[in-house]
Motif scaffolding. Structure first.
Motif, PDB file in Angstrom:
ATOM      1  N   VAL A 391       0.852  -1.194   0.000  1.00  0.00           N
ATOM      2  CA  VAL A 391       0.000   0.000   0.000  1.00  0.00           C
ATOM      3  C   VAL A 391       0.882   1.237   0.000  1.00  0.00           C
ATOM      4  CG1 VAL A 391      -1.791   1.270   1.251  1.00  0.00           C
ATOM      5  CG2 VAL A 391      -1.797  -1.241   1.253  1.00  0.00           C
ATOM      6  N   ALA A 392       0.489   2.240  -0.761  1.00  0.00           N
ATOM      7  CA  ALA A 392       1.212   3.513  -0.791  1.00  0.00           C
ATOM      8  C   ALA A 392       0.221   4.666  -0.716  1.00  0.00           C
ATOM      9  CB  ALA A 392       2.062   3.627  -2.045  1.00  0.00           C
ATOM     10  N   ILE A 393       0.690   5.776  -0.140  1.00  0.00           N
ATOM     11  CA  ILE A 393      -0.079   7.015  -0.084  1.00  0.00           C
ATOM     12  C   ILE A 393       0.602   8.032  -0.988  1.00  0.00           C
ATOM     13  CG2 ILE A 393      -0.899   8.892   1.385  1.00  0.00           C
ATOM     14  CD1 ILE A 393      -0.910   6.930   3.722  1.00  0.00           C
ATOM     15  N   LEU A 394      -0.141   8.617  -1.903  1.00  0.00           N
ATOM     16  CA  LEU A 394       0.389   9.620  -2.818  1.00  0.00           C
ATOM     17  C   LEU A 394       0.268  10.999  -2.168  1.00  0.00           C
ATOM     18  CD1 LEU A 394       1.402  10.466  -5.681  1.00  0.00           C
ATOM     19  CD2 LEU A 394      -1.008  10.604  -6.354  1.00  0.00           C
ATOM     20  N   VAL A 395       1.396  11.671  -1.968  1.00  0.00           N
ATOM     21  CA  VAL A 395       1.380  13.011  -1.386  1.00  0.00           C
ATOM     22  C   VAL A 395       1.921  14.012  -2.395  1.00  0.00           C
ATOM     23  CG1 VAL A 395       1.505  12.281   1.014  1.00  0.00           C
ATOM     24  CG2 VAL A 395       3.624  12.618  -0.269  1.00  0.00           C
ATOM     25  N   SER A 396       1.536  15.268  -2.227  1.00  0.00           N
ATOM     26  CA  SER A 396       1.870  16.301  -3.205  1.00  0.00           C
ATOM     27  C   SER A 396       2.093  17.635  -2.515  1.00  0.00           C
ATOM     28  CB  SER A 396       0.740  16.431  -4.229  1.00  0.00           C
ATOM     29  OG  SER A 396       0.834  17.639  -4.947  1.00  0.00           O
ATOM     30  N   ASN A 397       3.287  18.204  -2.679  1.00  0.00           N
ATOM     31  CA  ASN A 397       3.540  19.551  -2.159  1.00  0.00           C
ATOM     32  C   ASN A 397       2.670  20.583  -2.859  1.00  0.00           C
ATOM     33  OD1 ASN A 397       6.423  18.261  -1.389  1.00  0.00           O
ATOM     34  ND2 ASN A 397       6.053  20.074  -0.168  1.00  0.00           N
ATOM     35  N   GLU A 398       2.392  20.346  -4.141  1.00  0.00           N
ATOM     36  CA  GLU A 398       1.566  21.297  -4.884  1.00  0.00           C
ATOM     37  C   GLU A 398       0.141  21.341  -4.334  1.00  0.00           C
ATOM     38  OE1 GLU A 398       5.165  20.682  -6.610  1.00  0.00           O
ATOM     39  OE2 GLU A 398       3.706  19.066  -6.401  1.00  0.00           O
ATOM     40  N   ALA A 399      -0.413  20.170  -4.007  1.00  0.00           N
ATOM     41  CA  ALA A 399      -1.744  20.140  -3.407  1.00  0.00           C
ATOM     42  C   ALA A 399      -1.730  20.775  -2.026  1.00  0.00           C
ATOM     43  CB  ALA A 399      -2.248  18.698  -3.321  1.00  0.00           C
ATOM     44  N   LEU A 400      -0.685  20.508  -1.271  1.00  0.00           N
ATOM     45  CA  LEU A 400      -0.561  21.093   0.072  1.00  0.00           C
ATOM     46  C   LEU A 400      -0.583  22.616  -0.003  1.00  0.00           C
ATOM     47  CD1 LEU A 400       2.148  19.994   2.701  1.00  0.00           C
ATOM     48  CD2 LEU A 400       1.363  22.331   2.474  1.00  0.00           C
ATOM     49  N   THR A 401       0.257  23.169  -0.887  1.00  0.00           N
ATOM     50  CA  THR A 401       0.336  24.623  -1.017  1.00  0.00           C
ATOM     51  C   THR A 401      -0.984  25.212  -1.487  1.00  0.00           C
ATOM     52  OG1 THR A 401       2.689  24.488  -1.514  1.00  0.00           O
ATOM     53  CG2 THR A 401       1.572  26.516  -2.124  1.00  0.00           C
ATOM     54  N   ALA A 402      -1.594  24.585  -2.471  1.00  0.00           N
ATOM     55  CA  ALA A 402      -2.866  25.099  -2.990  1.00  0.00           C
ATOM     56  C   ALA A 402      -3.924  25.145  -1.902  1.00  0.00           C
ATOM     57  CB  ALA A 402      -3.332  24.235  -4.154  1.00  0.00           C
ATOM     58  N   LEU A 403      -3.936  24.135  -1.025  1.00  0.00           N
ATOM     59  CA  LEU A 403      -4.949  24.094   0.026  1.00  0.00           C
ATOM     60  C   LEU A 403      -4.587  24.983   1.216  1.00  0.00           C
ATOM     61  CD1 LEU A 403      -6.001  20.349  -0.193  1.00  0.00           C
ATOM     62  CD2 LEU A 403      -7.378  22.366  -0.767  1.00  0.00           C
ATOM     63  N   LYS A 404      -3.403  25.580   1.214  1.00  0.00           N
ATOM     64  CA  LYS A 404      -3.130  26.684   2.136  1.00  0.00           C
ATOM     65  C   LYS A 404      -3.872  27.934   1.668  1.00  0.00           C
ATOM     66  CE  LYS A 404       1.120  27.617   3.107  1.00  0.00           C
ATOM     67  NZ  LYS A 404       2.576  27.789   2.849  1.00  0.00           N
ATOM     68  N   TRP A 405      -3.938  28.094   0.339  1.00  0.00           N
ATOM     69  CA  TRP A 405      -4.629  29.253  -0.228  1.00  0.00           C
ATOM     70  C   TRP A 405      -6.147  29.069  -0.197  1.00  0.00           C
ATOM     71  CZ3 TRP A 405      -2.621  33.853  -2.075  1.00  0.00           C
ATOM     72  CH2 TRP A 405      -1.227  33.943  -2.107  1.00  0.00           C
ATOM     73  N   PHE A 406      -6.589  27.843  -0.378  1.00  0.00           N
ATOM     74  CA  PHE A 406      -8.030  27.566  -0.451  1.00  0.00           C
ATOM     75  C   PHE A 406      -8.363  26.455   0.540  1.00  0.00           C
ATOM     76  CE2 PHE A 406      -6.577  28.942  -4.662  1.00  0.00           C
ATOM     77  CZ  PHE A 406      -7.342  30.096  -4.823  1.00  0.00           C
ATOM     78  N   LYS A 407      -8.615  26.826   1.762  1.00  0.00           N
ATOM     79  CA  LYS A 407      -8.792  25.858   2.844  1.00  0.00           C
ATOM     80  C   LYS A 407      -9.999  24.965   2.611  1.00  0.00           C
ATOM     81  CE  LYS A 407      -6.581  28.565   6.505  1.00  0.00           C
ATOM     82  NZ  LYS A 407      -5.395  27.703   6.555  1.00  0.00           N
ATOM     83  N   ILE A 408      -9.907  23.762   3.131  1.00  0.00           N
ATOM     84  CA  ILE A 408     -11.013  22.824   3.059  1.00  0.00           C
ATOM     85  C   ILE A 408     -12.010  23.184   4.148  1.00  0.00           C
ATOM     86  CG2 ILE A 408     -11.690  20.405   3.198  1.00  0.00           C
ATOM     87  CD1 ILE A 408      -8.734  19.714   2.582  1.00  0.00           C
ATOM     88  N   GLY A 409     -13.264  23.431   3.767  1.00  0.00           N
ATOM     89  CA  GLY A 409     -14.285  23.724   4.765  1.00  0.00           C
ATOM     90  C   GLY A 409     -14.999  25.030   4.491  1.00  0.00           C
ATOM     91  N   ALA A 410     -15.691  25.506   5.495  1.00  0.00           N
ATOM     92  CA  ALA A 410     -16.522  26.697   5.345  1.00  0.00           C
ATOM     93  C   ALA A 410     -15.654  27.925   5.108  1.00  0.00           C
ATOM     94  CB  ALA A 410     -17.380  26.891   6.588  1.00  0.00           C
ATOM     95  N   MET A 411     -16.047  28.750   4.148  1.00  0.00           N
ATOM     96  CA  MET A 411     -15.299  29.967   3.838  1.00  0.00           C
ATOM     97  C   MET A 411     -15.629  31.107   4.800  1.00  0.00           C
ATOM     98  SD  MET A 411     -13.324  29.392   1.266  1.00  0.00           S
ATOM     99  CE  MET A 411     -13.088  28.313  -0.135  1.00  0.00           C
TER     100      MET A 411
END
Length: 669
Positions: A391-411
């Motif tokens: 089993v492997a987990i795919l991680v992404s610095n690009e996704a991490l950074t993008a979700l700093k700008w656009f947080k998951i959840g209520a705006m």
């Protein structure tokens, strides 16, 4: 490695009194066979510009060499001396908050020409002093390197050159990619380029952070090239990577792409810190170890971990030893503490080392003596242990950074989650199920070696990566993807076709809308009997297109939409989790996916953690780790073997007893 390394960082420069030989004697008693020195004291090694004094380094090397203790030399470049800042004030990084003020470490511009000149000179002088020494087995580049927010004029000029190359000098292409027509942000001449620090454009801001991460790649590669000029063939080059910090080592590092930065290293290294006492779970040890082991798909070095650490982390009896074996169980070839003694002044006075401020033997030191003895006696059965995970987990610095700008959840308020919250939600659930994992990055080439890949919140991704995931499933792989995946391209520009972009093909599902859940629960066979059925933080209103519905939203407004789905595609199977759930629900989904993938897992669950590998003798070694204050049991579902530490024989099917905060290490015959 020929043996397990067991040691600590040692700073003779920090000592309030002369005690080098006493420390060496205590190290020998504890079974310590390595110390890490030099990386923290540039101002001591070069008290004035061009005046060098390596007497502390030399006397420690002399003492360690005589005692038969190895030495790892750290390049002293992560904290700059006062004379440099006095002569070159702009060597301090200019960030979004302006120019830094001297005092803390890691506040310099790692691209600054004066900093590079002096850094290269002190590295070369140090290497001349140390590389030829018999006791020196390797070199650590810098320390937990990041880009430190550097965004001054010279960095932004480099960024413009980077963009001109990326877009082939085509301003229209850049404006289109980043959506610069919005709010009149369009750039119509390269000479008009604005200060990036003020941008409100998430695509542009994320690209700048991606560029800043490349500064770390170049910096470590530059240092490695210098060190390699002096290093012998039998000496390694490493670096101590760290993680996003939530008061402890938590998640993927936002400021470094570990996969890229590890390229110039001969062996990856890591610093892992975590809560202990009642909060010790081993999850951070496993997460950090699995991630760093995956960088080179090989063993790694734990260059820093806690002995006592914060006052609230002073370990219970057995915990230091449990932690040490947990590192080895993940594939580490070393356990090294930060640091040997507790510092008597300044910023880290209450970050306690192996010894307390009084330098006397204490319970933690005495437990280290047990670890050192066991490592010396049994290390040949544990060093260079290889792991093969399904089993492997795919991680992404690009996704991490993008979700700093656009947080998951209520705006507009309410619950939110970060990228690393989703990663740890996935990882910790698998960890509690005793499913061992590797990590993948978008650039990884070995997707096909895994029976199952989990993709948490892959918010930003190029089309080519999403097509690879489709092919992975079509060719027989098993995929679990979560909400906020495949929403934007690599430039953080939202796809203008059906979501999730491209991978809707393998997932068999689409959605047009999403929302923040308010009093929404889940229903369906997958959530049956779960105590916590709530949808949390964020929910996508899924419309199946051939996918089986595993869970739907139990709410009068959203009842026609799916929440969790399963879809057979080609030879494989793809699961989609459209909202954040309680870990019990997630576990049920992952258990279904693991079954589809044919991944076997032990019957035991946390607090008994089971990890395994193959040693150099060709035998399976299995670790039974008890992360609780009560005795636990496990069933040996392997063959006959023996306990490496006690020597006791173990039969197939036998019940194994594991004491409170204890470990059993079984080598199978």
């Amino acid at each position: 490695m020929k043996e397990l390394l067991f040691g600590a960082a040692y700073y003779d420069e920090y000592m309030p009194c002369e005690r080098l030989m006493q420390d060496v004697a205590m190290m020998k008693k504890a079974g310590i066979n390595v110390v890490r020195i030099a990386e923290s004291t540039w101002s001591t090694c070069e008290p004035q510009e061009g005046v060098f004094d390596f007497s502390h380094v030399e006397r420690v090397m002399d003492a360690m060499e005589e005692a038969g203790i190895y030495v790892i030399i750290g390049t002293p470049t992560y904290a700059v001396p006062t004379w440099m800042v006095k002569s070159y004030p702009d060597v301090l990084a200019t960030t979004v908050n302006g120019r830094g003020i001297y005092g803390p470490r890691q506040i310099m511009d790692i691209t600054h020409s004066a900093y590079r000149f002096y850094a290269e000179r002190v590295i070369r002088k140090l290497m001349e002093c140390t590389a030829h020494r018999k006791c020196v087995i390797g070199f650590q580049l810098d320390n937990e390197t990041k880009y430190y927010g550097t965004a001054g004029k010279n960095v932004q000029e480099k960024f413009v050159k980077y963009l001109r190359k990326k877009f082939n000098d085509d301003l229209d292409a850049m404006n289109q990619a980043f959506g610069f027509d919005y709010w009149s942000n369009r750039i119509n001449a390269w000479e008009d380029f604005p200060d990036v620090r003020g941008t409100i454009n998430g695509s542009f801001g994320a690209e700048f952070e991606k560029f800043q991460r490349t500064l770390v790649d170049e910096f470590l590669s530059w240092q490695a090239d210098i060190v390699r000029e002096y290093a012998r063939e039998d000496q390694f080059i490493t670096h101590n990577f760290d993680f996003e910090w939530h008061g402890y080592s938590y998640g993927v590092q936002p400021d470094v792409n570990h996969y890229h930065a590890a390229k110039p290293l001969s062996i990856a290294g890591v610093d892992i810190y975590h809560p202990s006492q009642e909060d010790l779970t081993g999850a951070e040890i496993a997460f950090g170890g699995d991630l760093v082991r995956s960088l080179k798909q090989d063993n790694y070095l734990v260059l820093e971990t806690e002995a006592q650490g914060f006052p609230e982390w002073t370990p219970y009896k057995g915990q230091l030893r449990l932690q040490a074996y947990s590192h080895i169980a993940s594939g580490a070839n070393s356990v090294m503490y930060w640091h040997w003694h507790s510092i008597h002044n300044s910023f880290e006075t209450y970050w306690k080392g192996l010894l307390s401020h009084d330098f006397e033997e204490n319970a933690t030191y005495q437990e280290a003596c047990i670890i050192g003895k066991e490592f010396a006696e049994k290390g040949s059965h544990l060093v260079n242990m290889k792991k093969k995970n399904d089993v492997a987990i795919l991680v992404s610095n690009e996704a991490l950074t993008a979700l700093k700008w656009f947080k998951i959840g209520a705006m507009t308020g309410g619950d939110t989650a970060s990228y690393n919250d989703v990663v740890r939600w996935i990882y910790d659930t698998l960890y509690n199920m005793n499913v061992e994992c590797d990590f993948l990055w978008p650039e990884s080439e070995n997707f096909e070696q895994y029976k199952m890949i989990v993709v948490p919140a892959l918010y930003a991704a190029p089309d080519a990566l999403l097509e690879r995931l489709n092919r992975y499933v079509e060719n027989g792989g098993n995929l679990v993807a979560t909400f906020k995946s495949a929403f934007t391209n690599e430039n953080v520009k939202v796809s203008h076709d059906v979501q999730p972009h491209i991978i809707n093909k393998c997932l068999g599902v689409k959605y047009h809308q999403f929302t923040a859940p308010k009093n929404v629960e889940l229903c369906g066979e997958t959530v049956k009997n779960a105590e916590d059925k709530r949808a949390k933080v964020f929910m996508e209103l899924l419309i199946p297109e051939g996918a089986e519905v595993l869970a739907a939203y139990d709410h009068y407004a959203w009842s026609k939409y799916a929440a969790i789905t399963k879809n057979r595609f080609g030879k494989g199977c793809a699961f989609y989790v459209g909202c954040m759930t309680g870990k019990e629900v997630l576990e049920k989904v992952l258990a279904d996916a693991l079954s589809e993938a044919g991944v076997e897992r032990p019957e035991e669950r946390f607090p008994v953690v089971v990890r395994k590998g193959q040693n150099e003798l060709g035998k399976e070694v299995r670790f039974y780790l008890n992360y609780s204050g009560k005795e636990q049991t496990a069933v040996n579902d392997g063959g006959a073997g023996h306990d490496l530490i006690s020597g006791d024989k173990v039969q197939a099917g036998e019940t194994i007893h594991i004491g409170a905060w204890d470990v059993r290490v079984i080598e199978f015959d």
